[in-house]
Design a protein around this motif. Sequence first.
Motif, short mmCIF file in Angstrom:
data_model
loop_
_atom_site.label_atom_id
_atom_site.label_comp_id
_atom_site.label_asym_id
_atom_site.label_seq_id
_atom_site.Cartn_x
_atom_site.Cartn_y
_atom_site.Cartn_z
N SER A 1 0.88 -1.17 0.00
CA SER A 1 0.00 0.00 0.00
C SER A 1 0.92 1.22 0.00
O SER A 1 1.30 1.73 1.05
N PHE A 2 1.29 1.67 -1.20
CA PHE A 2 2.20 2.82 -1.28
C PHE A 2 1.53 4.10 -0.81
O PHE A 2 2.19 5.02 -0.33
N ILE A 3 0.19 4.18 -0.94
CA ILE A 3 -0.57 5.24 -0.30
C ILE A 3 -1.08 4.65 1.01
O ILE A 3 -1.98 3.81 1.01
N PRO A 4 -0.49 5.04 2.15
CA PRO A 4 -0.77 4.36 3.42
C PRO A 4 -2.25 4.31 3.79
O PRO A 4 -2.69 3.34 4.43
N SER A 5 -3.02 5.31 3.39
CA SER A 5 -4.43 5.34 3.76
C SER A 5 -5.22 4.21 3.12
O SER A 5 -6.35 3.93 3.54
N ARG A 6 -4.66 3.55 2.13
CA ARG A 6 -5.36 2.45 1.46
C ARG A 6 -5.18 1.12 2.20
O ARG A 6 -5.89 0.15 1.90
N ALA A 7 -4.24 1.04 3.08
CA ALA A 7 -4.03 -0.20 3.84
C ALA A 7 -5.28 -0.53 4.65
O ALA A 7 -5.98 0.37 5.13
N PRO A 8 -5.64 -1.81 4.75
CA PRO A 8 -4.83 -2.98 4.39
C PRO A 8 -4.93 -3.39 2.91
O PRO A 8 -4.35 -4.41 2.53
N LEU A 9 -5.67 -2.64 2.10
CA LEU A 9 -5.78 -3.00 0.69
C LEU A 9 -4.58 -2.46 -0.08
O LEU A 9 -4.06 -1.39 0.22
N GLU A 10 -4.17 -3.23 -1.09
CA GLU A 10 -2.95 -2.93 -1.82
C GLU A 10 -3.23 -2.06 -3.05
O GLU A 10 -4.29 -2.16 -3.67
N ASP A 11 -2.25 -1.23 -3.41
CA ASP A 11 -2.31 -0.54 -4.70
C ASP A 11 -1.21 -1.02 -5.64
O ASP A 11 -1.06 -0.50 -6.74
N ASN A 12 -0.48 -2.04 -5.20
CA ASN A 12 0.57 -2.65 -6.03
C ASN A 12 0.77 -4.08 -5.57
O ASN A 12 0.76 -4.36 -4.36
N ALA A 13 0.94 -5.00 -6.50
CA ALA A 13 1.16 -6.40 -6.12
C ALA A 13 1.92 -7.12 -7.23
O ALA A 13 1.72 -6.84 -8.42
N ARG A 14 2.78 -8.03 -6.83
CA ARG A 14 3.46 -8.93 -7.75
C ARG A 14 3.20 -10.37 -7.30
O ARG A 14 3.27 -10.67 -6.11
N VAL A 15 2.93 -11.21 -8.29
CA VAL A 15 2.61 -12.61 -8.00
C VAL A 15 3.53 -13.50 -8.82
O VAL A 15 3.70 -13.29 -10.03
N LEU A 16 4.14 -14.48 -8.16
CA LEU A 16 4.90 -15.53 -8.83
C LEU A 16 4.05 -16.79 -8.86
O LEU A 16 3.36 -17.10 -7.87
N MET A 17 4.11 -17.51 -9.98
CA MET A 17 3.25 -18.69 -10.13
C MET A 17 4.06 -19.88 -10.64
O MET A 17 4.92 -19.73 -11.50
N HIS A 18 3.75 -21.05 -10.11
CA HIS A 18 4.24 -22.32 -10.63
C HIS A 18 3.03 -23.09 -11.16
O HIS A 18 2.05 -23.29 -10.43
#
Length: 392
Positions: free
Chosen positions: A234-251
């Motif tokens: 949550s680069f904008i802290p007021s949005r926490a606990p929801l994220e405004d950026n995410a990266r996912v690795l998958m197998h």
Amino acid sequence: MLNGERLIARPLRWGMVGGGRLGQVGYKHRSGALRDNTAYQLVAAAFDIDPQRGRSFGVNLGVSEERLYDNYQAMFAAEAERADGLEVVSIATPNGTHYEITKAALNAGLHVICEKPLFFTSAEVVEIRELARAKNRIVGVTYGFSGHPLLMQMRAMVTSGLLGDIRIVDLQYTHGFNATDAVDKISDAQKWRVDPKVAGPSFVLGDLSTHTFYMSQLIMPHMKIRELLCDRQSFIPSRAPLEDNARVLMHYENGAVGTLWASSVNAGCMDSQKIRIVGSRASIEWTDSRPSELRYEVQGEPRQILDRGMSYLDDICNAEERMGALHTEGLAESWANIYLRIARAIDATSRGDTSLLETLVYPGIEAGLDGVRWIENCVRSADQGAVWVDFE
């Protein structure tokens, strides 16, 4: 090629919940459904939580005032009493309302087309799936660009083995319109998207990545995720606990690896979605910033650009072509294809045409369930400290 001729016996009597004057997605639904006036007719709606504003808006769209309702409960009850009542309803409301409205619509005997993510939990989706089966009704999900014909070309190339064994999957849906907190303060649509009570357990994972995840499953129907790792911020802290950026690795179960980047703080980005599939023989790449081009790269050969609307493309791609080569097709045409596919599924269900239902490719309730499961697994991984979790 599609030219607007009817593919079902008559247009479906269609209504909307939400999607009114101030809504961000209502016009996309209407432009999709009504692009082929042989598929749907807008006959009723409960457009707005402000009934007067909703009625004013509906009248300006040409809907009869007597069929513009204060809320969805009144609409479902009144339309059930009419011989010419609703057959299908689209739900274009905030995430937290989808479950209750969908359940009420199915109990009123209606087919449903719903915004994504479908519900908050996979348990809710399973419950609604069983209800839809009992009522013999279709539940469709509007994954916006998934109706673009070049995605079907990608599907044909993957499933025919043209790329060889799939090794790497690279997915992205990002933009920069939430790079600051300014929009959070002035936009009602943005405010609810960062409110867990209304949006659910995620922001960009649910709002953005579910689109691209479904598109990858559409392109690679036999590829299943075995485990994933999600790291979200949550680069904008007021949005926490929801994220405004995410990266996912998958197998994946076949040994392939994948990445997905979802972000609304990618400042300056206007590319939105990108999908690259890498096989042992060749790779393909598509982006919605150049939606009429598919990059095809065979190892040891010159790079190729496959253009939409050309006769060298697969039949399943050109079957949904609308404008022809030289003329751009984009999001509006994709929505129209999604709505037409769902209309055909509704018509086939009504006629008991199981053979057609088995061949139709459209985002139904199973796609909605996969999207909710995707969010649940990503959130579970992130909340445990960005660890690998089995895809459940």
